[in-house]
Scaffold this motif. Structure first.
Motif, PDB file in Angstrom:
ATOM      1  N   LEU A  34       0.835  -1.201   0.000  1.00 38.86           N
ATOM      2  CA  LEU A  34       0.000   0.000   0.000  1.00 38.86           C
ATOM      3  C   LEU A  34       0.872   1.254   0.000  1.00 38.86           C
ATOM      4  O   LEU A  34       1.946   1.280   0.597  1.00 38.86           O
ATOM      5  CB  LEU A  34      -0.911   0.014   1.230  1.00 38.86           C
ATOM      6  N   GLN A  35       0.382   2.292  -0.682  1.00 42.05           N
ATOM      7  CA  GLN A  35       1.075   3.574  -0.729  1.00 42.05           C
ATOM      8  C   GLN A  35       0.086   4.689  -0.425  1.00 42.05           C
ATOM      9  O   GLN A  35      -1.122   4.546  -0.654  1.00 42.05           O
ATOM     10  CB  GLN A  35       1.688   3.807  -2.118  1.00 42.05           C
ATOM     11  N   ASP A  36       0.582   5.808   0.087  1.00 41.53           N
ATOM     12  CA  ASP A  36      -0.297   6.946   0.353  1.00 41.53           C
ATOM     13  C   ASP A  36      -0.937   7.447  -0.928  1.00 41.53           C
ATOM     14  O   ASP A  36      -2.111   7.823  -0.949  1.00 41.53           O
ATOM     15  CB  ASP A  36       0.497   8.079   1.023  1.00 41.53           C
ATOM     16  N   ASN A  37      -0.159   7.452  -2.018  1.00 39.80           N
ATOM     17  CA  ASN A  37      -0.659   7.885  -3.320  1.00 39.80           C
ATOM     18  C   ASN A  37      -0.878   6.654  -4.191  1.00 39.80           C
ATOM     19  O   ASN A  37       0.084   5.957  -4.531  1.00 39.80           O
ATOM     20  CB  ASN A  37       0.348   8.831  -3.985  1.00 39.80           C
ATOM     21  N   PRO A  38      -2.121   6.346  -4.563  1.00 37.84           N
ATOM     22  CA  PRO A  38      -2.370   5.117  -5.354  1.00 37.84           C
ATOM     23  C   PRO A  38      -1.665   5.105  -6.696  1.00 37.84           C
ATOM     24  O   PRO A  38      -1.458   4.032  -7.269  1.00 37.84           O
ATOM     25  CB  PRO A  38      -3.896   5.121  -5.523  1.00 37.84           C
ATOM     26  N   ALA A  39      -1.276   6.277  -7.194  1.00 37.62           N
ATOM     27  CA  ALA A  39      -0.598   6.331  -8.487  1.00 37.62           C
ATOM     28  C   ALA A  39       0.826   5.785  -8.412  1.00 37.62           C
ATOM     29  O   ALA A  39       1.432   5.479  -9.446  1.00 37.62           O
ATOM     30  CB  ALA A  39      -0.581   7.766  -9.014  1.00 37.62           C
ATOM     31  N   THR A  40       1.390   5.662  -7.216  1.00 39.91           N
ATOM     32  CA  THR A  40       2.771   5.215  -7.071  1.00 39.91           C
ATOM     33  C   THR A  40       2.904   3.733  -6.761  1.00 39.91           C
ATOM     34  O   THR A  40       4.003   3.230  -6.571  1.00 39.91           O
ATOM     35  CB  THR A  40       3.472   6.013  -5.954  1.00 39.91           C
ATOM     36  N   VAL A  41       1.802   3.015  -6.730  1.00 37.01           N
ATOM     37  CA  VAL A  41       1.816   1.594  -6.368  1.00 37.01           C
ATOM     38  C   VAL A  41       2.489   0.760  -7.458  1.00 37.01           C
ATOM     39  O   VAL A  41       2.265   0.965  -8.644  1.00 37.01           O
ATOM     40  CB  VAL A  41       0.375   1.105  -6.119  1.00 37.01           C
ATOM     41  N   LEU A 127      -6.781  13.233  -2.578  1.00 34.22           N
ATOM     42  CA  LEU A 127      -6.304  12.631  -3.816  1.00 34.22           C
ATOM     43  C   LEU A 127      -7.496  12.100  -4.612  1.00 34.22           C
ATOM     44  O   LEU A 127      -8.225  11.225  -4.135  1.00 34.22           O
ATOM     45  CB  LEU A 127      -5.333  11.486  -3.511  1.00 34.22           C
ATOM     46  N   VAL A 128      -7.691  12.654  -5.799  1.00 34.25           N
ATOM     47  CA  VAL A 128      -8.819  12.252  -6.650  1.00 34.25           C
ATOM     48  C   VAL A 128      -8.304  11.263  -7.687  1.00 34.25           C
ATOM     49  O   VAL A 128      -7.419  11.575  -8.479  1.00 34.25           O
ATOM     50  CB  VAL A 128      -9.442  13.476  -7.341  1.00 34.25           C
ATOM     51  N   GLY A 136     -12.394   7.731  -7.107  1.00 31.55           N
ATOM     52  CA  GLY A 136     -11.995   7.508  -5.728  1.00 31.55           C
ATOM     53  C   GLY A 136     -11.529   8.794  -5.085  1.00 31.55           C
ATOM     54  O   GLY A 136     -10.766   9.564  -5.686  1.00 31.55           O
ATOM     55  N   LEU A 137     -11.973   9.042  -3.873  1.00 33.64           N
ATOM     56  CA  LEU A 137     -11.582  10.225  -3.103  1.00 33.64           C
ATOM     57  C   LEU A 137     -10.763   9.739  -1.911  1.00 33.64           C
ATOM     58  O   LEU A 137     -11.304   9.272  -0.909  1.00 33.64           O
ATOM     59  CB  LEU A 137     -12.827  10.989  -2.646  1.00 33.64           C
ATOM     60  N   HIS A 138      -9.449   9.835  -2.016  1.00 37.93           N
ATOM     61  CA  HIS A 138      -8.546   9.274  -1.019  1.00 37.93           C
ATOM     62  C   HIS A 138      -8.163  10.327   0.020  1.00 37.93           C
ATOM     63  O   HIS A 138      -7.762  11.443  -0.330  1.00 37.93           O
ATOM     64  CB  HIS A 138      -7.273   8.755  -1.696  1.00 37.93           C
ATOM     65  N   PHE A 139      -8.244   9.934   1.296  1.00 37.96           N
ATOM     66  CA  PHE A 139      -7.854  10.863   2.361  1.00 37.96           C
ATOM     67  C   PHE A 139      -6.842  10.240   3.312  1.00 37.96           C
ATOM     68  O   PHE A 139      -6.724  10.634   4.471  1.00 37.96           O
ATOM     69  CB  PHE A 139      -9.092  11.361   3.121  1.00 37.96           C
ATOM     70  N   ARG A 140      -6.071   9.275   2.828  1.00 32.03           N
ATOM     71  CA  ARG A 140      -5.049   8.623   3.664  1.00 32.03           C
ATOM     72  C   ARG A 140      -4.051   9.640   4.199  1.00 32.03           C
ATOM     73  O   ARG A 140      -3.591   9.544   5.340  1.00 32.03           O
ATOM     74  CB  ARG A 140      -4.317   7.550   2.844  1.00 32.03           C
ATOM     75  N   THR A 141      -3.685  10.626   3.370  1.00 34.21           N
ATOM     76  CA  THR A 141      -2.724  11.640   3.808  1.00 34.21           C
ATOM     77  C   THR A 141      -3.408  12.847   4.439  1.00 34.21           C
ATOM     78  O   THR A 141      -2.727  13.773   4.883  1.00 34.21           O
ATOM     79  CB  THR A 141      -1.877  12.117   2.612  1.00 34.21           C
ATOM     80  N   ALA A 142      -4.728  12.860   4.482  1.00 34.55           N
ATOM     81  CA  ALA A 142      -5.472  13.988   5.071  1.00 34.55           C
ATOM     82  C   ALA A 142      -6.715  13.461   5.785  1.00 34.55           C
ATOM     83  O   ALA A 142      -7.847  13.749   5.391  1.00 34.55           O
ATOM     84  CB  ALA A 142      -5.850  14.990   3.982  1.00 34.55           C
ATOM     85  N   PRO A 143      -6.533  12.657   6.855  1.00 33.59           N
ATOM     86  CA  PRO A 143      -7.697  12.042   7.525  1.00 33.59           C
ATOM     87  C   PRO A 143      -8.682  13.052   8.086  1.00 33.59           C
ATOM     88  O   PRO A 143      -9.858  12.738   8.272  1.00 33.59           O
ATOM     89  CB  PRO A 143      -7.049  11.204   8.638  1.00 33.59           C
ATOM     90  N   LEU A 165     -19.483   4.841  -1.850  1.00 33.68           N
ATOM     91  CA  LEU A 165     -19.089   3.628  -1.140  1.00 33.68           C
ATOM     92  C   LEU A 165     -17.868   3.893  -0.269  1.00 33.68           C
ATOM     93  O   LEU A 165     -16.796   4.217  -0.789  1.00 33.68           O
ATOM     94  CB  LEU A 165     -18.773   2.524  -2.151  1.00 33.68           C
ATOM     95  N   PRO A 166     -17.986   3.757   1.041  1.00 37.89           N
ATOM     96  CA  PRO A 166     -16.820   3.941   1.912  1.00 37.89           C
ATOM     97  C   PRO A 166     -15.864   2.767   1.786  1.00 37.89           C
ATOM     98  O   PRO A 166     -16.286   1.607   1.640  1.00 37.89           O
ATOM     99  CB  PRO A 166     -17.436   4.012   3.316  1.00 37.89           C
ATOM    100  N   GLY A 167     -14.576   3.068   1.814  1.00 38.94           N
ATOM    101  CA  GLY A 167     -13.548   2.029   1.760  1.00 38.94           C
ATOM    102  C   GLY A 167     -12.450   2.327   2.748  1.00 38.94           C
ATOM    103  O   GLY A 167     -12.640   3.067   3.710  1.00 38.94           O
ATOM    104  N   ARG A 168     -11.289   1.781   2.493  1.00 40.61           N
ATOM    105  CA  ARG A 168     -10.146   1.942   3.383  1.00 40.61           C
ATOM    106  C   ARG A 168      -9.475   3.280   3.100  1.00 40.61           C
ATOM    107  O   ARG A 168      -8.754   3.441   2.127  1.00 40.61           O
ATOM    108  CB  ARG A 168      -9.169   0.783   3.168  1.00 40.61           C
ATOM    109  N   MET A 169      -9.791   4.282   3.904  1.00 37.74           N
ATOM    110  CA  MET A 169      -9.273   5.649   3.749  1.00 37.74           C
ATOM    111  C   MET A 169      -9.643   6.237   2.383  1.00 37.74           C
ATOM    112  O   MET A 169      -8.906   7.001   1.788  1.00 37.74           O
ATOM    113  CB  MET A 169      -7.751   5.685   3.942  1.00 37.74           C
TER     114      MET A 169
END
Length: 267
Positions: A34-41, A127-128, A136-143, A165-169
């Motif tokens: 897992l990475q904070d930014n899904p684009a870097t996986v 992160l959109v 996907g609206l990611h808030f792993r780096t901004a909870p 749909l809520p997911g993991r962060m």
């Protein structure tokens, strides 16, 4: 943690019918850290090699992910495997072309507009991730943004007739059509007598339960569910598993053991 006795039994059963066995994988958190930014996986070191070796020994291999099918193709190169993206709403056909479920195709322009609005209206720390048929609206780096994102996503869902749909962060805006990994697994496993499934998230539970149900109903079918238990793995994933490993790197190590067990021995 791997139970060596249970693993030995699974390997022996698989070796007896390898040509009718399938190995199915989630991507993020399973084949890739897992990475904070899904684009870097990226796939874990050794994952592509292990899957390539396995592909020569078993009946079929598939990656089933919430990621777009095109992304999965980029990440897995020329491996001779099947790729199902967005929980089965997309897949790569035999010619290497992306195919889309006709029921959700009308929503393609809707998600282009939702992506535009998300980038314009949400805090820059969010992160959109645009996935063609979802956003996907990611808030792993901004909870701290979770509440605002949830409220915005619910408003957008009501406005455009989609689901939030809520997911993991993450909160994902998706078509109002139910698709899950369980349905994909049932379809592609119907002619197999043995399936291993690897996953780490709540979205993998339907696939694991579908295989467990098939094994309970069919004495000739073997299922082996492998949970990748990271710090964000929910209890339901571990509860549905037969084997638990600690990381994608441990998945690679397990696959190397599988390959070694399935390779023909020479006198």
């Amino acid at each position: 943690m791997i139970d060596d006795l249970q693993l030995t039994t699974a390997l022996e059963t698989t070796a007896r019918q390898a040509e009718r066995c399938g190995f199915f994988f989630d991507f993020d958190g399973t084949l890739s850290p897992l990475q904070d930014n899904p684009a870097t996986v990226k796939p874990a070191e050794g994952a592509i090699t292990a899957i390539s070796q396995l592909a020569a020994l078993v009946g079929t291999i598939a990656v089933i992910s919430g990621r777009p099918a095109g992304f999965l193709h980029q990440q897995t190169g020329e491996l001779p495997i099947s790729r199902f993206g967005l929980y089965g709403m997309e897949w790569i056909d035999e010619q290497g072309e992306i195919q889309t479920d006709p029921e959700v195709e009308p929503f393609l322009p809707v998600f282009v507009e939702i992506e535009r609005r998300a980038r314009a209206e949400l805090d820059p720390s969010v992160l959109v991730e645009f996935k063609r048929l979802s956003v996907g609206l990611h808030f792993r780096t901004a909870p701290q943004q979770e509440g605002g994102i949830t409220e915005w996503a619910q408003k957008i869902a009501a406005e455009y007739g989609v689901r939030a749909l809520p997911g993991r962060m993450v909160i994902e805006l998706a078509p109002p059509v139910h698709r899950d990994k369980g349905a994909v697994v049932r379809a592609i496993a119907k002619d197999l007598s043995c399936v291993w499934y690897f996953g780490d998230d709540l979205g993998d539970v339907p696939a694991m339960l579908a295989l467990r149900e098939r094994a309970e109903q069919d004495p000739g079918f073997t299922s082996v569910n492998v949970a990748v238990a990271n710090t964000e793995t929910v209890e339901e994933v571990v509860a549905a598993a037969d084997i638990v490993v600690a990381s994608p790197h441990d998945v690679v190590a397990l696959l190397e053991r599988v390959v070694a067990a399935l390779r023909p021995t020479t006198a």
